[in-house]
Write an enzyme that holds these catalytic residues in place. Sequence first.
Site, PDB file in Angstrom:
ATOM      1  N   ASP A 256     -41.835 -26.282 -47.558  1.00  0.00           N
ATOM      2  CA  ASP A 256     -41.514 -27.715 -47.298  1.00  0.00           C
ATOM      3  C   ASP A 256     -42.684 -28.113 -46.569  1.00  0.00           C
ATOM      4  O   ASP A 256     -43.070 -29.291 -46.512  1.00  0.00           O
ATOM      5  CB  ASP A 256     -40.356 -27.592 -46.318  1.00  0.00           C
ATOM      6  N   GLY A 293     -40.142 -20.228 -37.206  1.00  0.00           N
ATOM      7  CA  GLY A 293     -39.160 -21.228 -37.516  1.00  0.00           C
ATOM      8  C   GLY A 293     -39.778 -22.116 -38.680  1.00  0.00           C
ATOM      9  O   GLY A 293     -40.746 -21.779 -39.089  1.00  0.00           O
TER      10      GLY A 293
END
Length: 314
Positions: A256, A293
């Site tokens: 992403d 994360g």
Amino acid sequence: ADVTVVVVGSCMTDLVSQAPRLPKAGETVHGHKFFIGFGGKGANQCVQASRLGAKTAMVCKLGQDVFGNNYLQNFKDQGVTTDFVSQTGEAATGAASIIVNDQGENAIVIVAGANLLLDVEDLKKASLAISTARVLVCQLEITPAVSLQALKMARNSGVRTIFNPAPAAAELDPEFYSSSDVFCCNESEAELLTGFEVTDEEMAGKAAVVLLSRGCHSVIVTLGVKGCLMVSVQDATPKHIPVGSVPAVDTTGAGDSFVGALAFFMAHVPDLPLEEMARRSNQIAAVSVQAAGTQTSYPSRDALPHELFEAGSQ
Ligand code: RIB
Ligand code: NA
């Protein structure tokens, strides 16, 4: 300033456990850390583009719940335009249960929830932003027909489109290809879509050529530590674009980061060759794997070498 990058896609609350290894069926393992983060492929891509300096808008659906309220605030904190973010009482905010092992690899279960209620009406409300953006980005964590419609709306207005067919689905409406300027997938997605075993660069190249022949303008296959590979209508010879190796802490959402960076470059340095954009996006994604994360690990423009933002090739 006007919005340059619009993402029509997903938001998920990431519930992340770090453990020595991924559990087998029926097994319980002790993890060493738990945290909650803002994720979802669409939102991740949007936030990465925003951190690099794009003026972004997110078109998405959250639940009317604590997770949804927090997510809306996250977008505001990240400078993402929230005019097209809506909340529904009909479903919960999307959630992703993620386990990350000590090698930085992950396993994920997503429950898309409210994401699946984003519909064509929501696209209509965002149609001005979609049709005047420089780049539109879609993935597959919302209803596929809605992603496809968004790509077509953008295309019909001359907006460049990036489609990231993730998470992997074997069956894809062929119109996704003809509606994508850049079709950007990872190895396992390339494998599912072509039926090839994408085990090395050579096979990734073969898969990319097949995907290209289905009607997109360019195909990028991301290869993790090996960088990525691209082909385009102008040059269908697969070109491998390597990346320097870095110690991986958490690879979740690295793809992403890559897609978000690519959207930024296509919108803000459009004359750069796609190969050079991919090379720079590789470098940005490599920064993201070095911290835990997804969005929390995405670098901002001021944390990156300024050469990455120059108009010419390096
Ligand atoms: O690509 C990474 C993302 O996939 C995570 O943030 C998780 O939400 C899942 O959607
Ligand atoms: Na990361």
